[in-house]
Structure formats: structure tokens, C-alpha cells
Design a protein around this motif. Structure first.
Motif, PDB file in Angstrom:
ATOM      1  N   ASN A  25       0.824  -1.217   0.000  1.00  0.00           N
ATOM      2  CA  ASN A  25       0.000   0.000   0.000  1.00  0.00           C
ATOM      3  C   ASN A  25       0.857   1.266   0.000  1.00  0.00           C
ATOM      4  N   THR A  26       2.032   1.195   0.637  1.00  0.00           N
ATOM      5  CA  THR A  26       2.926   2.366   0.639  1.00  0.00           C
ATOM      6  C   THR A  26       3.474   2.632  -0.762  1.00  0.00           C
ATOM      7  N   LEU A  27       3.408   1.622  -1.634  1.00  0.00           N
ATOM      8  CA  LEU A  27       3.836   1.763  -3.039  1.00  0.00           C
ATOM      9  C   LEU A  27       2.633   1.960  -3.953  1.00  0.00           C
ATOM     10  N   ASN A  28       1.442   2.175  -3.310  1.00  0.00           N
ATOM     11  CA  ASN A  28       0.192   2.337  -4.055  1.00  0.00           C
ATOM     12  C   ASN A  28      -0.188   1.072  -4.851  1.00  0.00           C
ATOM     13  N   LYS A  29       0.184  -0.090  -4.285  1.00  0.00           N
ATOM     14  CA  LYS A  29      -0.141  -1.371  -4.919  1.00  0.00           C
ATOM     15  C   LYS A  29      -0.828  -2.272  -3.899  1.00  0.00           C
ATOM     16  N   THR A  30      -1.440  -3.334  -4.367  1.00  0.00           N
ATOM     17  CA  THR A  30      -1.952  -4.360  -3.453  1.00  0.00           C
ATOM     18  C   THR A  30      -2.033  -5.700  -4.186  1.00  0.00           C
ATOM     19  N   ALA A  44      -2.709 -11.693  -8.307  1.00  0.00           N
ATOM     20  CA  ALA A  44      -2.096 -10.656  -9.141  1.00  0.00           C
ATOM     21  C   ALA A  44      -1.755  -9.462  -8.252  1.00  0.00           C
ATOM     22  N   MET A  45      -0.768  -8.679  -8.673  1.00  0.00           N
ATOM     23  CA  MET A  45      -0.453  -7.435  -7.970  1.00  0.00           C
ATOM     24  C   MET A  45      -0.981  -6.308  -8.848  1.00  0.00           C
ATOM     25  N   ILE A  46      -1.750  -5.389  -8.237  1.00  0.00           N
ATOM     26  CA  ILE A  46      -2.310  -4.301  -9.053  1.00  0.00           C
ATOM     27  C   ILE A  46      -1.944  -2.936  -8.471  1.00  0.00           C
ATOM     28  N   ASP A  47      -2.029  -1.937  -9.315  1.00  0.00           N
ATOM     29  CA  ASP A  47      -1.873  -0.551  -8.885  1.00  0.00           C
ATOM     30  C   ASP A  47      -3.201  -0.096  -8.281  1.00  0.00           C
ATOM     31  N   LEU A  48      -3.140   0.565  -7.104  1.00  0.00           N
ATOM     32  CA  LEU A  48      -4.379   0.934  -6.400  1.00  0.00           C
ATOM     33  C   LEU A  48      -5.199   1.966  -7.166  1.00  0.00           C
ATOM     34  N   TYR A  61       3.402 -11.395 -13.629  1.00  0.00           N
ATOM     35  CA  TYR A  61       2.103 -10.816 -13.249  1.00  0.00           C
ATOM     36  C   TYR A  61       1.282 -11.684 -12.292  1.00  0.00           C
ATOM     37  N   PHE A  62       1.771 -12.870 -11.959  1.00  0.00           N
ATOM     38  CA  PHE A  62       0.993 -13.768 -11.096  1.00  0.00           C
ATOM     39  C   PHE A  62       1.892 -14.522 -10.134  1.00  0.00           C
ATOM     40  N   THR A  63       1.347 -14.815  -8.959  1.00  0.00           N
ATOM     41  CA  THR A  63       2.019 -15.784  -8.086  1.00  0.00           C
ATOM     42  C   THR A  63       1.033 -16.913  -7.806  1.00  0.00           C
ATOM     43  N   LYS A  64       1.587 -18.092  -7.549  1.00  0.00           N
ATOM     44  CA  LYS A  64       0.777 -19.221  -7.109  1.00  0.00           C
ATOM     45  C   LYS A  64       1.071 -19.427  -5.633  1.00  0.00           C
ATOM     46  N   ARG A  65       0.018 -19.459  -4.810  1.00  0.00           N
ATOM     47  CA  ARG A  65       0.183 -19.686  -3.369  1.00  0.00           C
ATOM     48  C   ARG A  65      -0.627 -20.920  -2.971  1.00  0.00           C
ATOM     49  N   ASN A  66      -0.024 -21.781  -2.156  1.00  0.00           N
ATOM     50  CA  ASN A  66      -0.707 -22.986  -1.671  1.00  0.00           C
ATOM     51  C   ASN A  66      -0.827 -22.975  -0.147  1.00  0.00           C
ATOM     52  N   TRP A  67      -1.707 -23.834   0.336  1.00  0.00           N
ATOM     53  CA  TRP A  67      -1.894 -24.013   1.780  1.00  0.00           C
ATOM     54  C   TRP A  67      -2.065 -25.498   2.113  1.00  0.00           C
ATOM     55  N   ASP A  68      -1.523 -25.918   3.254  1.00  0.00           N
ATOM     56  CA  ASP A  68      -1.884 -27.195   3.874  1.00  0.00           C
ATOM     57  C   ASP A  68      -2.655 -26.860   5.142  1.00  0.00           C
ATOM     58  N   ILE A  69      -3.720 -27.595   5.398  1.00  0.00           N
ATOM     59  CA  ILE A  69      -4.476 -27.418   6.644  1.00  0.00           C
ATOM     60  C   ILE A  69      -4.330 -28.731   7.415  1.00  0.00           C
ATOM     61  N   LEU A  70      -3.616 -28.665   8.545  1.00  0.00           N
ATOM     62  CA  LEU A  70      -3.168 -29.876   9.247  1.00  0.00           C
ATOM     63  C   LEU A  70      -3.520 -29.812  10.726  1.00  0.00           C
ATOM     64  N   SER A  71      -3.598 -30.974  11.371  1.00  0.00           N
ATOM     65  CA  SER A  71      -3.704 -30.984  12.826  1.00  0.00           C
ATOM     66  C   SER A  71      -2.402 -30.424  13.383  1.00  0.00           C
ATOM     67  N   GLU A  72      -2.416 -30.008  14.661  1.00  0.00           N
ATOM     68  CA  GLU A  72      -1.256 -29.286  15.194  1.00  0.00           C
ATOM     69  C   GLU A  72       0.032 -30.126  15.138  1.00  0.00           C
ATOM     70  N   ASP A  73      -0.111 -31.453  15.300  1.00  0.00           N
ATOM     71  CA  ASP A  73       1.082 -32.326  15.250  1.00  0.00           C
ATOM     72  C   ASP A  73       1.335 -32.849  13.823  1.00  0.00           C
ATOM     73  N   SER A  74       0.626 -32.294  12.847  1.00  0.00           N
ATOM     74  CA  SER A  74       0.788 -32.655  11.419  1.00  0.00           C
ATOM     75  C   SER A  74       0.377 -34.086  11.098  1.00  0.00           C
ATOM     76  N   SER A  75      -0.194 -34.819  12.045  1.00  0.00           N
ATOM     77  CA  SER A  75      -0.538 -36.221  11.790  1.00  0.00           C
ATOM     78  C   SER A  75      -1.793 -36.350  10.928  1.00  0.00           C
ATOM     79  N   LYS A  76      -2.639 -35.336  10.952  1.00  0.00           N
ATOM     80  CA  LYS A  76      -3.882 -35.404  10.188  1.00  0.00           C
ATOM     81  C   LYS A  76      -3.941 -34.282   9.155  1.00  0.00           C
TER      82      LYS A  76
END
Lengths: 253, 253
Positions: free
Chosen positions: B51-56, B113-117, B88-103
């Protein structure tokens, strides 16, 4: 903090904030309820345990008074304790503080009843766990805001409506206490929130509503600037009052 | 976990759960966005800095696939990382796991995408911080769900409507990405959620909407049981497409 209070840690993550980059009041109220659930669960009088006895807690009245709203990315804590326990009611308070306790964001006060899940009748709180809740009562700790009133509202005729949906319904199977507040705060424009910050909110709960119910939000702003709301559900010509609110805002700095 | 991933800790607190005592999908999606914001903020390419660079950042596409939904009071973690960064693009992934990663509860994939505000035009991601985002790209870590598609929807004529309110609007000043999902999931009955659990949800974002906009949710369930949605905002006779969704449910066990 001592064994009578619980500290619930919060972060004003970006996506819990409104367009002003301030923690949303609905999420704050929800965090206060979660802190209350954590406090009572840790002391074996939480909802999950009560459900095994076919009982639960219901929120009867709530007041939230904010000096300042946590800003995006702020770390803060919600401390909660039981001020008093009577046969049919408990009083629970909250402090909302910066993580190092140097700043007070606000406070909350509330009154809860314990009910039977089938009859919805009030239950003797001291009959659960042989009244061990009294070991956690902490009247010495002060909470420096006005008590939560019964919230008297003037006659009102103007209203908007909403329908209770899946996301409004909580673990108790009815419209979540904070969702009424969310829907009420949604009646104000973004322009309003650019200029005004919530100062004090009081809500008194009367009856429950369920998924699919159509709810009227009656509203009136009096000559002092105070906002009154009455929520009621419709069934044909009949109207059942659900809750009453009184809200004051203050100018943003 | 290494320096390329961030672990975001969550608890399925009572009042983040639905009437089934399961963590709400809307809150899960919000937690995934917050984890993404934490990950990018820690590495100096977060929204607040942009935001300080007028982007998001804007979310372009998202897929969530759940094996199991966290139950009330469960502690779990959301691990997130950037799989790839292009101009112009990033790929972001997530894992949703139990706290001990067993499940494994589930996974998520997304494209940003990153855009100009001001102009809302796509920006060169490598022009920020001399492209240091590439130091955090982590293609070696697998995310075992199908890629998020462009989400093609069949022609649809049946719709319900909602109006964007204060609580729908996020720090970016427009309707929050997860709120579209909340409103779509709200079109199903409690009866549906008693029997069915969300399995996979895909959403492709096309345009933004603002407080006060009236949004149509077009819906069609095809012969295979898959649900399609198209959200569009109305301005007179004109209709602007906002996003398209494809959702599959599976029978609850």
C-alpha cells in the motif's frame, strides 16, 4: 492474571479488519464469546460439558464500551472473569488490552443464564459440579464501565429486514448473539464509519430466532444522537421481540 | 516448515463453528487469507507494505479441498507458501493440518495478481524489492489437489440476491473474497449441511463490488450433483460478472 481469569490472545489480522483497517466489532464480540467459552471450559462449566447435562449458557445482556479500536496487525488480549454467580444468573466481565497491558482498548460486561436444552427453562447454576463455579467468582476485580441495563427503547416504526441464514447460526442451533450486532451495524453506511467510532453498545436478549426467520430491525436515533434498535421476528401478523440495542458512537480522531 | 513457509495457528473456537460444531468454511477461508497476509508481511511483500507503493494483492482464483472439517475446540495449523512467481501472477498454496501434522484436513491453491491501487492495472511483481520474492518461491513442496481452473459455468437463470453491507467490505475497500463464498454457502439449507460436507470449492474472481451493490447469485446443480454459481452485480439493465464458483459436497460420515 490469576487462576480466576483467562487471557485470550488475539491478532487484528488483515481479514478481521474493516475498510478503516480496524478490528471489526462483530469479530471482537465473537472473540469475547470465545474467551468466555475458553474460561468456562477450562473450569469445567463450559458449553460442551453442559451439553452432556442437557444444559447450556445463554447470553442475557451484554455491554461493550470501547476507548479505541485495535488497528490492523495489533496484538491484543481479552481477559475475562466471573464477577458474581447467583442461582439463575452469572455476571461476566472482559478487559480488552494491548498485549503488554499498557493500553486499554475497552471493556465488556454481561449477564448469562443457564437453561435446559429441552425445556429452555432457567436452571440452578449451583447444581452443576456441586457449585464449584463459586471458587472462580472474582468480585474484587473492577470493570470501570456502567452496568448493562435492560435496554429500554422508545416506540419505533421504521425498519429494515434480513433473513437468518446458515452462517448466522452457531453451535447452539439458533442465530448467534453477535450476528444480531453485525446485522445492526450493517444498517450504517461506510460514510458513517469513516467519521464515527463505536463507543458503547448495549444489547438485551429476549427470544431466539432460527434459520429462515425474517427479522425486522427497527431503528430510531433520538435528539441526543443515541441509536436505539429493536429486533423482532415475523410470523404472519404476529411479532416476537428478539433483542433491544442502544448504541452510541463518538467522532473518530 | 522452513524459512519459505509460515505456520498460522488456529483453534476451532466454539463461536467460529457452525451448528454441526464444525469450523465454518468462511472462517477457514478467512484464516487462509490471514495466513497469506502474515507470510507475505514477514517477507516484506505484504499488503500493508505494498500500500505504501500504491499497490496491493488481489486474489484471482482459489481452490479449497477438504478431507475433513476441524471439529469444535480442535487446534490446527495452516501452512502456506508461494509455489511460483511470474511477472504478473504468483501461485500460493496451503496445507491445513492438525497441530502435530498427523492429520490432513485439506489443502488450498490460489493465483494472485499485484495491481496498482489507482489504475487497478496489473503490476510487475519483480519490480517490488528488486524481485526478492523469488528467494521465497518453493516449487519443491507438493500440494496434492487439482489445480484451480478458470471455472467454466453453464448458462443459469435462477438466482437469489444480496446487498453488499459494511461487514462484507474488507481492508481493500471492496467486498471481501471470502464473503462471496459465505453468501453462496448461505443459499443452502441447514438440512443440506446436516447431510453433506463441503469437499471442493473453486472460485475465479473477475471484478470487484462495493458497499451498496446488489449482487445476483445464479445457481445450477448439474446431473452429476455438482453446483455452479455465477455472481453478478446489477446496474440498471446491465450486469457485471464478479466471480464464478464450482462446488462439490460429499456425504457426511
Amino acid at each position: 492474571m490469576n487462576e480466576k481469569t483467562t487471557l485470550y490472545h488475539c491478532t487484528a489480522d488483515a481479514f478481521h479488519c474493516d475498510f478503516n483497517h480496524e478490528f471489526r466489532i462483530g469479530d471482537l464480540g465473537n472473540a469475547m464469546l470465545n474467551a468466555a467459552d475458553m474460561h468456562s471450559t477450562e473450569r469445567r462449566f463450559g458449553m460442551t460439558y453442559l451439553n452432556t447435562l442437557n444444559k447450556t449458557w445463554v447470553l442475557s445482556r451484554l455491554a461493550i464500551e470501547m476507548e479505541e479500536i485495535p488497528q490492523e496487525h495489533a496484538h491484543f488480549v481479552i481477559e475475562t472473569w466471573v464477577e458474581n454467580a447467583m442461582k439463575y444468573f452469572t455476571k461476566r466481565n472482559w478487559d480488552i488490552l494491548s498485549e503488554d497491558s499498557s493500553k486499554v482498548y475497552g471493556h465488556g460486561k454481561s449477564i448469562w443464564a443457564m437453561i435446559d436444552l429441552s425445556t429452555r427453562e432457567p436452571q440452578d447454576i449451583f447444581a452443576v459440579n456441586e457449585g464449584t463455579i463459586t471458587e472462580y467468582v472474582y468480585p474484587e476485580k473492577s470493570c470501570p464501565i456502567a452496568d448493562v441495563s435492560r435496554v429500554k427503547t422508545p416506540a419505533m416504526t421504521e425498519y429494515t429486514e434480513f433473513v437468518v441464514k446458515y452462517s448466522d447460526v452457531d453451535v447452539n442451533g439458533h442465530c448467534n448473539s453477535m450476528k444480531y450486532i453485525d446485522h445492526v451495524l450493517d444498517t450504517f453506511s461506510l460514510e458513517h464509519y469513516k467519521q464515527q467510532q463505536l463507543h458503547r453498545l448495549e444489547i438485551a436478549y429476549v427470544a431466539e430466532s432460527y434459520c429462515g426467520d425474517t427479522i425486522r430491525i427497527y431503528h430510531l436515533q433520538d435528539e441526543t444522537g443515541e441509536h436505539f434498535f429493536r429486533l423482532a421476528k415475523q410470523a404472519g401478523e404476529e411479532e416476537t421481540e428478539l433483542c433491544r440495542l442502544r448504541i452510541t458512537f463518538k467522532n473518530k480522531q
